[in-house]
Motif scaffolding. Sequence first.
Motif, PDB file in Angstrom:
ATOM      1  N   VAL A 196       0.848  -1.202   0.000  1.00  0.00           N
ATOM      2  CA  VAL A 196       0.000   0.000   0.000  1.00  0.00           C
ATOM      3  C   VAL A 196       0.876   1.243   0.000  1.00  0.00           C
ATOM      4  O   VAL A 196       2.053   1.204   0.373  1.00  0.00           O
ATOM      5  N   ASN A 197       0.259   2.357  -0.417  1.00  0.00           N
ATOM      6  CA  ASN A 197       0.958   3.643  -0.342  1.00  0.00           C
ATOM      7  C   ASN A 197       0.669   4.308   1.001  1.00  0.00           C
ATOM      8  O   ASN A 197       0.044   3.699   1.883  1.00  0.00           O
ATOM      9  N   GLU A 198       1.098   5.565   1.155  1.00  0.00           N
ATOM     10  CA  GLU A 198       0.961   6.227   2.462  1.00  0.00           C
ATOM     11  C   GLU A 198      -0.493   6.563   2.796  1.00  0.00           C
ATOM     12  O   GLU A 198      -0.802   6.959   3.911  1.00  0.00           O
ATOM     13  N   ARG A 199      -1.405   6.358   1.832  1.00  0.00           N
ATOM     14  CA  ARG A 199      -2.838   6.533   2.105  1.00  0.00           C
ATOM     15  C   ARG A 199      -3.538   5.181   2.264  1.00  0.00           C
ATOM     16  O   ARG A 199      -4.761   5.114   2.268  1.00  0.00           O
ATOM     17  N   LEU A 200      -2.754   4.116   2.377  1.00  0.00           N
ATOM     18  CA  LEU A 200      -3.259   2.752   2.568  1.00  0.00           C
ATOM     19  C   LEU A 200      -4.038   2.246   1.361  1.00  0.00           C
ATOM     20  O   LEU A 200      -4.892   1.357   1.474  1.00  0.00           O
ATOM     21  N   GLN A 201      -3.685   2.777   0.192  1.00  0.00           N
ATOM     22  CA  GLN A 201      -4.306   2.378  -1.067  1.00  0.00           C
ATOM     23  C   GLN A 201      -3.471   1.256  -1.678  1.00  0.00           C
ATOM     24  O   GLN A 201      -2.241   1.341  -1.702  1.00  0.00           O
ATOM     25  N   THR A 202      -4.129   0.232  -2.179  1.00  0.00           N
ATOM     26  CA  THR A 202      -3.418  -0.872  -2.826  1.00  0.00           C
ATOM     27  C   THR A 202      -3.093  -0.499  -4.267  1.00  0.00           C
ATOM     28  O   THR A 202      -3.337   0.627  -4.705  1.00  0.00           O
TER      29      THR A 202
END
Length: 418
Positions: A268-274
């Motif tokens: 995930v990225n820093e926004r918790l997006q896969t």
Amino acid sequence: MSHYQQPDGRQKLVVIGNGMGSVRFLEHLFNGGQCPFHVTVLSEEGCPGYNRIQLSKLLAGSVDLDGIQLKSAAWYQQQGIELLMGENYKAIRIDRSLKRVVTHGGDTFDYDRLVLATGSLPNQIPVPGADLQGVLAFRSLADVNLMLEAGQGQAVVIGGGLLGLECGSGLAKRGMSVTIVDNMPIPMARQLDQHAGGLLRKELEGRGIAFRSSATLQSYQGVDGRVCGVQIDGEYLPASLVVVTAGVRPNIQLMQEAGLTCDRGVLVNERLQTSDPDIFTVGECAQMQLPGGQEAQSLLFGLVAPVYRHAEIVAASLLGDHDQTFTPVPIPTNLKVDGINLFSSGEFIPSDSDQVMTLDASDAGIYRKLVLQNNRIKGVLLYGDVTDGLWYQELMESGTDISSIRQQLIFGQRFLAA
């Protein structure tokens, strides 16, 4: 059975999992009143989300099920959340092209946004007999219920970390004879040094718990498909119950099969997006991608503080606030093992160039150790009295020069000269 677009036109949000991170996410999502989504939560467990950290207290009998439940079923109804529980509602497939989740019972749920909160799975030790009845993990309410059904008799707990010690203490309080088998020389070897570990072991032995340290599990032994003991180095330990606390791993099979980018966890990225921008994660199944190479390979989340931060960020993002991002910070270990207080943070095993300050009042059950480098705190270890833990943590995080208070430092904040 298929679930289609709601007649009110709201977008559909499906949440897979109803653990602590999921519940905290839902709290944030509905905190402001009207939620722009129709929310469906799929949970393979048969009751609403509960505080997993409190399972050891449930095992010991110091709380009941109501005492560890995070939100009642009525709360979900009041928010208009469709909470579907039980084995039939275990998600078994994500079809990203159709934006649809398929459950074990054959139901399908369409989504506009999907939040994955699948948590982690207990590690198994690959030795003979692992599938015997009576060999359990310590991870869920169902595990605790099986332990309680085991009644009296002899229990062996594999693993001397926090979870193993809490489990052993709980079983001992229920009247079982408990032996903890650990491959490390001291209990909680990741959080304690030799001296503090020795104090902890002595305290727990005084409560009737036996230890086999620096021991290797060789096999589980059984009769008629049920465990009757374990074989360790040169010794057989009889047991009607064996609880394995050998760590956990992210539960990501669903994500791997859906083609999301995964490593040990789902990336995930820093926004918790896969890797799919419509799919977010919360909690232990996530692995943070950070710039700078190797660090990204190890950033998994096993403590509740970062998981709760995940929940806050994902809720904000889905509600339109895209500015909140996750920044990893060192988290102190502030632990309680059956009434024994422990605090450790930073590097408490000194290198040759470090200075060490200790206060050893073992007879009173108190031990303190500070590791210093260039008049700054590098590591803290407190046993028995953790009153000053967060103060030491603050001094360490801020890099404060402690020269002027060095003489009183080991005694704590209240001993500083006015």
